[in-house]
Design a protein around this motif. Structure first.
Motif, PDB file in Angstrom:
ATOM      1  N   ILE A  26      -1.169  -1.073  -4.418  1.00  0.00           N
ATOM      2  CA  ILE A  26      -2.241  -0.081  -4.417  1.00  0.00           C
ATOM      3  C   ILE A  26      -1.608   1.292  -4.297  1.00  0.00           C
ATOM      4  CG2 ILE A  26      -4.329   0.739  -3.265  1.00  0.00           C
ATOM      5  CD1 ILE A  26      -4.777  -2.075  -2.212  1.00  0.00           C
ATOM      6  N   TYR A  27      -1.804   2.113  -5.311  1.00  0.00           N
ATOM      7  CA  TYR A  27      -1.170   3.429  -5.396  1.00  0.00           C
ATOM      8  C   TYR A  27      -2.213   4.525  -5.190  1.00  0.00           C
ATOM      9  CZ  TYR A  27       0.787   7.483  -7.992  1.00  0.00           C
ATOM     10  OH  TYR A  27       1.194   8.746  -8.395  1.00  0.00           O
ATOM     11  N   LEU A  28      -2.137   5.176  -4.045  1.00  0.00           N
ATOM     12  CA  LEU A  28      -2.990   6.326  -3.739  1.00  0.00           C
ATOM     13  C   LEU A  28      -2.188   7.601  -3.991  1.00  0.00           C
ATOM     14  CD1 LEU A  28      -5.526   7.665  -2.410  1.00  0.00           C
ATOM     15  CD2 LEU A  28      -4.346   7.398  -0.213  1.00  0.00           C
ATOM     16  N   LYS A  29      -2.712   8.511  -4.774  1.00  0.00           N
ATOM     17  CA  LYS A  29      -1.985   9.740  -5.067  1.00  0.00           C
ATOM     18  C   LYS A  29      -2.027  10.699  -3.878  1.00  0.00           C
ATOM     19  CE  LYS A  29      -2.602   9.524 -10.084  1.00  0.00           C
ATOM     20  NZ  LYS A  29      -3.090  10.229 -11.302  1.00  0.00           N
ATOM     21  N   GLY A  30      -0.939  11.451  -3.744  1.00  0.00           N
ATOM     22  CA  GLY A  30      -0.856  12.439  -2.679  1.00  0.00           C
ATOM     23  C   GLY A  30      -0.907  13.851  -3.237  1.00  0.00           C
TER      24      GLY A  30
ATOM     25  N   GLY B 242     -10.577 -12.175   4.751  1.00  0.00           N
ATOM     26  CA  GLY B 242     -11.435 -11.314   5.547  1.00  0.00           C
ATOM     27  C   GLY B 242     -10.908  -9.903   5.697  1.00  0.00           C
ATOM     28  N   VAL B 243     -10.178  -9.430   4.687  1.00  0.00           N
ATOM     29  CA  VAL B 243      -9.551  -8.100   4.739  1.00  0.00           C
ATOM     30  C   VAL B 243     -10.180  -7.188   3.693  1.00  0.00           C
ATOM     31  CG1 VAL B 243      -7.414  -6.799   4.393  1.00  0.00           C
ATOM     32  CG2 VAL B 243      -7.358  -8.959   5.639  1.00  0.00           C
ATOM     33  N   THR B 244     -10.486  -5.959   4.097  1.00  0.00           N
ATOM     34  CA  THR B 244     -10.965  -4.923   3.176  1.00  0.00           C
ATOM     35  C   THR B 244     -10.057  -3.704   3.300  1.00  0.00           C
ATOM     36  OG1 THR B 244     -13.275  -5.633   3.303  1.00  0.00           O
ATOM     37  CG2 THR B 244     -12.866  -3.372   2.579  1.00  0.00           C
ATOM     38  N   ILE B 245      -9.626  -3.187   2.150  1.00  0.00           N
ATOM     39  CA  ILE B 245      -8.839  -1.960   2.119  1.00  0.00           C
ATOM     40  C   ILE B 245      -9.679  -0.889   1.434  1.00  0.00           C
ATOM     41  CG2 ILE B 245      -6.739  -0.833   1.295  1.00  0.00           C
ATOM     42  CD1 ILE B 245      -5.411  -3.609   1.252  1.00  0.00           C
ATOM     43  N   ALA B 246      -9.908   0.210   2.128  1.00  0.00           N
ATOM     44  CA  ALA B 246     -10.652   1.335   1.558  1.00  0.00           C
ATOM     45  C   ALA B 246      -9.697   2.506   1.377  1.00  0.00           C
ATOM     46  CB  ALA B 246     -11.804   1.734   2.476  1.00  0.00           C
ATOM     47  N   ALA B 247      -9.713   3.093   0.195  1.00  0.00           N
ATOM     48  CA  ALA B 247      -8.808   4.202  -0.098  1.00  0.00           C
ATOM     49  C   ALA B 247      -9.576   5.333  -0.765  1.00  0.00           C
ATOM     50  CB  ALA B 247      -7.669   3.738  -0.999  1.00  0.00           C
ATOM     51  N   ILE B 248      -9.094   6.566  -0.541  1.00  0.00           N
ATOM     52  CA  ILE B 248      -9.745   7.726  -1.142  1.00  0.00           C
ATOM     53  C   ILE B 248      -8.698   8.756  -1.533  1.00  0.00           C
ATOM     54  CG2 ILE B 248     -10.140   8.854   1.093  1.00  0.00           C
ATOM     55  CD1 ILE B 248     -12.794   9.919  -0.124  1.00  0.00           C
ATOM     56  N   ASP B 249      -8.852   9.307  -2.728  1.00  0.00           N
ATOM     57  CA  ASP B 249      -7.981  10.368  -3.227  1.00  0.00           C
ATOM     58  C   ASP B 249      -8.543  11.706  -2.760  1.00  0.00           C
ATOM     59  OD1 ASP B 249      -6.558  12.262  -4.640  1.00  0.00           O
ATOM     60  OD2 ASP B 249      -6.508  11.111  -6.500  1.00  0.00           O
ATOM     61  N   LEU B 250      -7.913  12.315  -1.760  1.00  0.00           N
ATOM     62  CA  LEU B 250      -8.429  13.568  -1.204  1.00  0.00           C
ATOM     63  C   LEU B 250      -8.307  14.737  -2.175  1.00  0.00           C
ATOM     64  CD1 LEU B 250      -7.211  13.461   2.510  1.00  0.00           C
ATOM     65  CD2 LEU B 250      -9.390  12.733   1.544  1.00  0.00           C
ATOM     66  N   ASN B 251      -7.510  14.577  -3.219  1.00  0.00           N
ATOM     67  CA  ASN B 251      -7.347  15.663  -4.186  1.00  0.00           C
ATOM     68  C   ASN B 251      -8.623  15.939  -4.970  1.00  0.00           C
ATOM     69  OD1 ASN B 251      -4.345  16.144  -3.949  1.00  0.00           O
ATOM     70  ND2 ASN B 251      -4.338  13.973  -4.462  1.00  0.00           N
TER      71      ASN B 251
ATOM     72  N   LEU C 178      -0.719  -3.134 -10.647  1.00  0.00           N
ATOM     73  CA  LEU C 178      -0.658  -1.765 -10.118  1.00  0.00           C
ATOM     74  C   LEU C 178      -2.075  -1.208 -10.101  1.00  0.00           C
ATOM     75  CD1 LEU C 178       0.910   0.688  -9.089  1.00  0.00           C
ATOM     76  CD2 LEU C 178       1.238   1.394 -11.475  1.00  0.00           C
ATOM     77  N   LEU C 179      -2.630  -1.063  -8.922  1.00  0.00           N
ATOM     78  CA  LEU C 179      -4.005  -0.613  -8.758  1.00  0.00           C
ATOM     79  C   LEU C 179      -3.995   0.840  -8.331  1.00  0.00           C
ATOM     80  CD1 LEU C 179      -5.207  -3.744  -6.730  1.00  0.00           C
ATOM     81  CD2 LEU C 179      -5.160  -3.438  -9.222  1.00  0.00           C
ATOM     82  N   ILE C 180      -4.315   1.725  -9.256  1.00  0.00           N
ATOM     83  CA  ILE C 180      -4.285   3.163  -8.986  1.00  0.00           C
ATOM     84  C   ILE C 180      -5.653   3.595  -8.465  1.00  0.00           C
ATOM     85  CG2 ILE C 180      -3.865   5.439  -9.958  1.00  0.00           C
ATOM     86  CD1 ILE C 180      -2.200   4.075 -12.147  1.00  0.00           C
ATOM     87  N   VAL C 181      -5.659   4.163  -7.272  1.00  0.00           N
ATOM     88  CA  VAL C 181      -6.931   4.611  -6.680  1.00  0.00           C
ATOM     89  C   VAL C 181      -7.485   5.740  -7.544  1.00  0.00           C
ATOM     90  CG1 VAL C 181      -8.033   5.596  -4.645  1.00  0.00           C
ATOM     91  CG2 VAL C 181      -6.131   3.971  -4.385  1.00  0.00           C
ATOM     92  N   PRO C 182      -8.693   5.588  -8.089  1.00  0.00           N
ATOM     93  CA  PRO C 182      -9.243   6.630  -8.977  1.00  0.00           C
ATOM     94  C   PRO C 182      -9.576   7.899  -8.208  1.00  0.00           C
ATOM     95  CG  PRO C 182     -10.890   4.959  -8.516  1.00  0.00           C
ATOM     96  CD  PRO C 182      -9.610   4.446  -7.933  1.00  0.00           C
ATOM     97  N   ASN C 183      -9.485   9.019  -8.905  1.00  0.00           N
ATOM     98  CA  ASN C 183      -9.854  10.309  -8.291  1.00  0.00           C
ATOM     99  C   ASN C 183     -11.201  10.777  -8.819  1.00  0.00           C
ATOM    100  OD1 ASN C 183      -9.049  10.873 -10.865  1.00  0.00           O
ATOM    101  ND2 ASN C 183      -7.688  12.562 -10.341  1.00  0.00           N
ATOM    102  N   ASN C 184     -12.136   9.835  -8.799  1.00  0.00           N
ATOM    103  CA  ASN C 184     -13.489  10.105  -9.285  1.00  0.00           C
ATOM    104  C   ASN C 184     -14.310  10.718  -8.162  1.00  0.00           C
ATOM    105  OD1 ASN C 184     -16.128  10.044 -10.227  1.00  0.00           O
ATOM    106  ND2 ASN C 184     -15.775   8.182 -11.440  1.00  0.00           N
ATOM    107  N   GLU C 185     -14.799  11.903  -8.385  1.00  0.00           N
ATOM    108  CA  GLU C 185     -15.536  12.623  -7.346  1.00  0.00           C
ATOM    109  C   GLU C 185     -16.833  11.910  -6.969  1.00  0.00           C
ATOM    110  OE1 GLU C 185     -17.342  17.101  -6.543  1.00  0.00           O
ATOM    111  OE2 GLU C 185     -16.057  16.717  -8.259  1.00  0.00           O
TER     112      GLU C 185
ATOM    113  N   MET D 103       0.850  -1.190   0.000  1.00  0.00           N
ATOM    114  CA  MET D 103       0.000   0.000   0.000  1.00  0.00           C
ATOM    115  C   MET D 103       0.889   1.245   0.000  1.00  0.00           C
ATOM    116  SD  MET D 103      -2.852  -1.100   2.862  1.00  0.00           S
ATOM    117  CE  MET D 103      -1.610  -1.228   4.147  1.00  0.00           C
ATOM    118  N   ILE D 104       0.780   2.061  -1.047  1.00  0.00           N
ATOM    119  CA  ILE D 104       1.533   3.312  -1.140  1.00  0.00           C
ATOM    120  C   ILE D 104       0.565   4.446  -0.839  1.00  0.00           C
ATOM    121  CG2 ILE D 104       2.941   4.806  -2.599  1.00  0.00           C
ATOM    122  CD1 ILE D 104       3.685   2.351  -4.250  1.00  0.00           C
ATOM    123  N   SER D 105       0.673   5.012   0.354  1.00  0.00           N
ATOM    124  CA  SER D 105      -0.293   6.031   0.800  1.00  0.00           C
ATOM    125  C   SER D 105       0.103   7.436   0.370  1.00  0.00           C
ATOM    126  CB  SER D 105      -0.441   5.959   2.326  1.00  0.00           C
ATOM    127  OG  SER D 105      -1.014   4.742   2.726  1.00  0.00           O
ATOM    128  N   GLY D 106       0.326   7.612  -0.920  1.00  0.00           N
ATOM    129  CA  GLY D 106       0.532   8.945  -1.474  1.00  0.00           C
ATOM    130  C   GLY D 106       1.964   9.320  -1.761  1.00  0.00           C
TER     131      GLY D 106
END
Length: 370
Positions: free
Chosen positions: A82-86, A124-133, A104-111, A50-53
């Protein structure tokens, strides 16, 4: 299930404050450390990185650099990245001629679809990510849905601050709105100092910044690396993996009573010996001179830095020492004593102002760097 939490790789950073030859090595180390982390993931049977930005330092990075990064990811097809943009790489895009590997799973920046969920049902694992940009209000917190029986990880990039009084979203992480949302671990990026001890989010979850994978300046001293996570039966174990081959270090050297350049160098050499210099001969050092020096002392900082760079990968010298005003002889016949006498007789100046003027004046008269 094993995961890696990392952030702030800043691949493509130019290290403009460093000399050209050192700059090139440090730029290369950003990619080399990423390779080392992926090899670590392979050797330790890690399922997800997980790359957090801030994977990249800015939006425009050389195509050759992006191509190499994609090649590294594709070399480990069994590991999902999982690549989350910073905030630094918010506008970064992969050019059309580059093939993005399927792992390479790029977290979308879809509003509209703000939260993206990556579900690993068997574990039994869930990863939730959000692009704050792409967010312009804080309503997305209400739309975060995590099942209480899963092990839930949330990825975000930002500072941990609250919403402003005016209600405008600052693109920061509001911990209050994440409490009691069934979050087990909040994997954060943006702050480059790792949280060696995880912080409590609520009665269930914890949060932490992984810090940067590689130090990028003297404001980032100390070890750098990432966290290895293991989620099993709703229990998280976490350990820090040090990856950085070079660290930025600041070393204070007290030069009080060192009235010649040779004595100053000997004192620096003594301090470095005492700290077992061989342990960090490949590091980037800032020697910070402290203490009080006499008015007759001449410090050749340039020569000192040259000597140190013959032995260490990189070294610079900063002078934070202060003038010992009592060492000025105002009765001798010299321009220096005449200057000091005029300053000390000026009753419009405070003691602090007199000391500072004397310090800079004596340095100027001795042709030292101010």
């Amino acid at each position: 299930m094993k995961l890696i939490h990392c952030a702030d790789l800043h691949i493509g950073k130019n290290f403009s404050s460093l000399p050209q030859d050192v700059r090139g090595v440090m730029q290369r180390s950003l990619i080399d450390n990423f390779v080392s982390m992926m090899r670590f993931a392979h050797d330790n049977a890690v399922d997800v990185v997980m790359i957090s930005g801030d994977f990249f330092d800015r939006a425009k990075v050389a195509i050759s650099c992006k191509k190499e990064v994609l090649g590294i990811v594709s070399s480990f097809p069994h590991i999902s990245v999982i690549y989350l943009k910073g905030n630094h790489d918010a506008l970064a895009e992969f050019d059309d001629e580059l093939v993005v590997p399927s792992n390479l799973l790029i977290v979308p920046n879809n509003e509209e679809d703000d939260w993206t969920y990556y579900r690993y049902e068997e574990e039994g694992v869930t990863i939730a990510a959000i692009d704050l940009n792409s967010q312009y209000d804080a309503s997305f917190y209400e739309r975060l849905v995590l099942h209480k029986d899963n092990f839930n990880i949330v990825m975000m990039h930002g500072m941990t601050k609250a919403i402003t009084e005016g209600g405008q979203f600052e693109r920061v992480v509001d911990l209050n709105r994440l409490r009691n949302k069934n979050v087990d671990y909040l994997a954060l990026g943006d702050i480059h100092i790792p949280d060696y001890e995880v912080r409590k989010l609520d009665n269930r979850g914890h949060y932490a910044y992984s810090g940067s994978l590689t130090g990028t300046g003297f404001d980032e001293i100390g070890e750098r690396g990432f966290f290895l996570l293991e989620a099993e039966q709703n229990k998280l174990t976490r350990s820090f993996a040090r990856m950085t081959k070079r660290q930025f270090r600041i070393i204070d050297v007290d030069i009080t009573h060192c009235d010649t350049h040779s004595k100053i160098y000997s004192q620096v050499d003594f301090v470095l010996d005492k700290l077992r210099r061989n342990d960090f001969i490949n590091d980037l050092l800032r020697i910070n001179l402290i203490g009080k020096y006499e008015a007759s002392t001449i410090k050749d900082l340039e020569n000192l830095a040259l000597k140190l760079n013959e032995e260490f990968f990189f070294a610079e010298v900063k002078d934070s020492s202060t003038l010992d005003v009592s060492s000025i002889n105002c009765h001798e016949l010299s321009l220096k004593s005449k200057f000091a006498s005029l300053v000390l007789r000026d009753t419009t100046l405070t003691k602090e102002e007199q000391d500072k003027i004397l310090e800079f004046g004596i340095k100027a008269l001795q042709r030292e760097t101010l």
